[in-house]
Design an enzyme around this catalytic site. Structure first.
Site, short mmCIF file in Angstrom:
data_model
loop_
_atom_site.label_atom_id
_atom_site.label_comp_id
_atom_site.label_asym_id
_atom_site.label_seq_id
_atom_site.Cartn_x
_atom_site.Cartn_y
_atom_site.Cartn_z
N ASP A 1 0.84 -1.20 0.00
CA ASP A 1 0.00 0.00 0.00
C ASP A 1 0.88 1.25 0.00
OD1 ASP A 1 1.01 -0.25 2.53
OD2 ASP A 1 -0.92 -0.25 3.57
N ASP B 1 7.44 -4.98 14.21
CA ASP B 1 7.98 -3.63 14.13
C ASP B 1 8.20 -3.03 15.52
OD1 ASP B 1 5.24 -3.72 14.43
OD2 ASP B 1 4.82 -2.02 13.13
#
Length: 442
Positions: free
Chosen positions: A211, A287
């Site tokens: 994206d 992350d």
């Protein structure tokens, strides 16, 4: 006294009656046992018939099991053969993409799952700039799962190597109510990076999500940054993202910073770093795991002031969190910088710390509860000290930058300092922790 003939007849009659009664009883008993014996024989015959039927069924099931086992062996052989063919085709595809005379700077992998429309937009953005440097930056799509539309879309691009990660094991979250998507993503990342670093032996990999759009100088930026990664072991990764990269907080397309906070969203790491991370890769939230001090240690990350990636993913695993406030207003760099001609030596740890420290020290200090209000009327760089996380969040909220911290570090911070531009101008605002001046040595 002699018995009379009449008495003898009576005795004989009684004996006969008793005998007849006993015979009738014996006959009745024999008949009863004969009936029970017949019933038992009938039951035995039924059991024998049922047992025979069960034996026949077991025999049929055994034949089916044997047939299934033979089928499984054939399928395993076919699967192994197909795996070898796929690996060979993938290897040939990679070799076809690589130029023997050019050493790749980094493999570029797009992490995809179930959004074919997003994937197409991302790929088209990348191909605008990657085609001319394809031998330096071979492109991969790694799909997690079996979404047919995504696979078809990925295979439409002949200049891209397709990889597919299929994991049929059920996902078990560690805490109730957690989204399984974060566990699947972490597993997919580990698999894809193992493939590229270990199987295909790339020295560096750039990770993008499905994206994202990229800036015109995206590849030049990472080519120049590769030299930093190779020469400075205090840099853990290079990112194309700035969490505070909204239009009103940026100005200089050439400005780069060191940060103690991992930005992600379009980032490059080396094989040596991956070999360190891979064995202990987390089950989920990869992350945030990288953002832990125990993981990155004393190493920092390079980030630009103006983003080289733009995240348009309003719909995804994070359910659009922060999109309208922080992601949609991000400025994507629209000018081409010849990064290979830029002197990036200032990003070395000692040089950057000294240079950045002087910039912080020279900024006008503002104090008091109205420090933010005072900043609006200043014509120079200013610095505002925050006392703790709560105080930082209060100040950040007034400016409109990210308030979030991870493991004691604000987003984008270096040595506790968060810097951003004031209303797109060259002026800078430095938010400084109580310990920042000491850490910077000024």
């Amino acid at each position: 006294m002699a018995r009379s003939p009449c008495d003898l007849r009576l005795l004989l009659l009684a004996a006969a009656v008793a005998f007849i009664y006993i015979q009738v009883r014996l006959f009745a008993t024999q008949s009863h046992y004969a009936d029970r014996l017949a019933e038992a024989e009938k039951s035995e015959n039924q059991c024998t018939s049922q047992l025979k039927s069960l034996i026949d069924q077991v025999s049929m099931q055994q034949e089916k099991i044997v047939a299934l086992e033979e089928m499984k062996i054939r399928q395993d052989e076919e699967r192994a053969h197909l795996k070898i063919l796929i690996q060979d085709l993938e290897k040939r595809s990679v070799q076809k993409l690589l130029n023997k005379d050019v050493v790749p700077v980094a493999a570029v992998v797009i992490m995809a799952c179930n959004r074919p429309d997003y994937l197409e937009r991302t790929v088209e953005s990348i191909l605008k700039y990657q085609t001319s440097v394809a031998s330096k930056f071979p492109l991969f799509i790694s799909q997690d799962g079996t979404n047919g539309a995504v696979k078809k879309k990925a295979l439409d691009y002949k200049q891209i190597t397709y990889m597919q990660h299929v994991n049929l094991e059920p996902v078990r979250t560690e805490r109730p109510g957690e989204l399984t998507a974060y566990y699947k993503i972490a597993k997919h990342y580990k698999w894809a990076l193992d493939e590229l670093f270990i199987k295909h032996n790339f020295s560096r990999v750039i990770i993008l999500e499905d994206d994202m759009e990229i800036a015109p100088d995206f590849f030049d930026y990472f080519e120049a940054a590769a030299k930093l990664l190779d020469n400075d072991k205090t840099i853990m990764a290079v990112s194309s993202w700035n969490d505070n990269g909204q239009k009103q907080f940026v100005n200089d397309p050439k400005a780069l910073y060191r940060s103690d906070f991992f930005p992600g969203l379009g980032w490059m790491l080396t094989k040596s770093t991956w070999l360190e991370l891979s064995p202990k890769w987390p089950k989920a939230y990869w992350d945030d795991w990288v953002r832990l001090k125990e993981i990155h240690g004393n190493r920092q990350f390079i980030r630009p002031e103006i983003c080289r990636t733009y995240n348009f993913g309003k719909h995804g695993s994070s359910l659009g969190q922060f999109f309208e406030q922080y992601l949609e207003p991000i400025k994507l760099n629209d000018v081409h910088i010849d990064w290979n001609s830029e002197d990036l030596s200032y990003l070395g740890e000692d040089k950057f710390s000294t240079k950045f420290g002087k910039e912080v020290a020279s900024a006008t200090p503002l104090h008091g509860s109205d420090a933010v209000l005072k900043a609006h009327s200043m014509a120079t760089d200013v610095r505002i000290q925050y006392d703790d996380q709560e105080d930082f969040e209060r100040i950040a909220r007034q400016f409109g930058i990210f308030e979030e911290w991870k493991d004691g570090i604000p987003r984008t911070a270096y040595k506790g300092v968060v810097v951003f531009r004031y209303k797109s101008s060259p002026r800078r605002i430095f938010l400084v922790s109580p310990d920042s001046v000491r850490q910077l040595g000024v």
